[in-house]
Design a protein around this motif. Sequence first.
Motif, mmCIF file in Angstrom:
data_model
loop_
_atom_site.group_PDB
_atom_site.id
_atom_site.type_symbol
_atom_site.label_atom_id
_atom_site.label_comp_id
_atom_site.label_asym_id
_atom_site.label_seq_id
_atom_site.Cartn_x
_atom_site.Cartn_y
_atom_site.Cartn_z
ATOM 1 N N LYS A 277 0.823 -1.216 -0.020
ATOM 2 C CA LYS A 277 -0.099 0.039 0.077
ATOM 3 C C LYS A 277 0.856 1.443 -0.023
ATOM 4 O O LYS A 277 0.536 2.243 -0.956
ATOM 5 N N VAL A 278 1.818 1.072 0.795
ATOM 6 C CA VAL A 278 3.110 2.436 0.732
ATOM 7 C C VAL A 278 3.679 2.542 -0.437
ATOM 8 O O VAL A 278 3.588 3.667 -0.834
ATOM 9 N N LYS A 279 4.069 1.519 -1.019
ATOM 10 C CA LYS A 279 4.798 1.732 -2.324
ATOM 11 C C LYS A 279 3.903 2.291 -3.638
ATOM 12 O O LYS A 279 4.220 3.193 -4.255
ATOM 13 N N ILE A 280 2.475 1.620 -3.364
ATOM 14 C CA ILE A 280 1.771 2.163 -4.816
ATOM 15 C C ILE A 280 1.399 3.514 -4.516
ATOM 16 O O ILE A 280 1.113 4.323 -5.181
ATOM 17 N N LYS A 281 1.246 3.873 -3.143
ATOM 18 C CA LYS A 281 0.761 5.308 -2.918
ATOM 19 C C LYS A 281 2.050 6.218 -3.211
ATOM 20 O O LYS A 281 1.652 7.277 -3.646
ATOM 21 N N ALA A 282 3.205 5.841 -2.840
ATOM 22 C CA ALA A 282 4.385 6.512 -3.399
ATOM 23 C C ALA A 282 4.228 6.608 -4.688
ATOM 24 O O ALA A 282 4.672 7.779 -5.285
ATOM 25 N N ALA A 283 4.154 5.635 -5.512
ATOM 26 C CA ALA A 283 4.409 5.838 -6.952
ATOM 27 C C ALA A 283 3.241 6.858 -7.414
ATOM 28 O O ALA A 283 3.265 7.558 -8.351
ATOM 29 N N ALA A 284 1.951 6.721 -6.830
ATOM 30 C CA ALA A 284 0.952 7.497 -7.444
ATOM 31 C C ALA A 284 1.265 9.052 -6.985
ATOM 32 O O ALA A 284 0.959 10.130 -7.758
ATOM 33 N N MET A 285 2.099 9.397 -5.945
ATOM 34 C CA MET A 285 2.461 10.707 -5.542
ATOM 35 C C MET A 285 3.515 11.160 -6.432
ATOM 36 O O MET A 285 3.943 12.312 -6.751
ATOM 37 N N ASN A 286 4.393 10.211 -6.980
ATOM 38 C CA ASN A 286 5.526 10.812 -7.781
ATOM 39 C C ASN A 286 5.389 10.517 -9.260
ATOM 40 O O ASN A 286 6.318 11.138 -10.139
ATOM 41 N N PHE A 287 4.373 10.051 -9.997
ATOM 42 C CA PHE A 287 4.209 9.661 -11.208
ATOM 43 C C PHE A 287 2.827 10.176 -11.822
ATOM 44 O O PHE A 287 1.823 10.054 -11.009
#
Length: 83
Positions: free
Chosen positions: A47-57
Amino acid sequence: YIFEKIKLKIGGSICWYSPDFMVINSEGEVEFHEVKGHKKVFMDDAKVKIKAAAMNFPFKFLVCYPQSKKLGGGWEIEEVRAT
């Protein structure tokens, strides 16, 4: 679509997110789909990784779960937003 071929750097030099699928939808937009067998197996680190990806891309990130036959089958799809 492309299966497990993309790695997105989401932080530092060792933190990466590898989505299950990269999809180009009918509007020509890039989406990344994460497929889980059930909501219970979608762990906190994922969940943290996909959220971070959504914030950065600037792409759409979706998590897909199969729905039970009792609910009509198919897929339940949730969009992960940067906010």
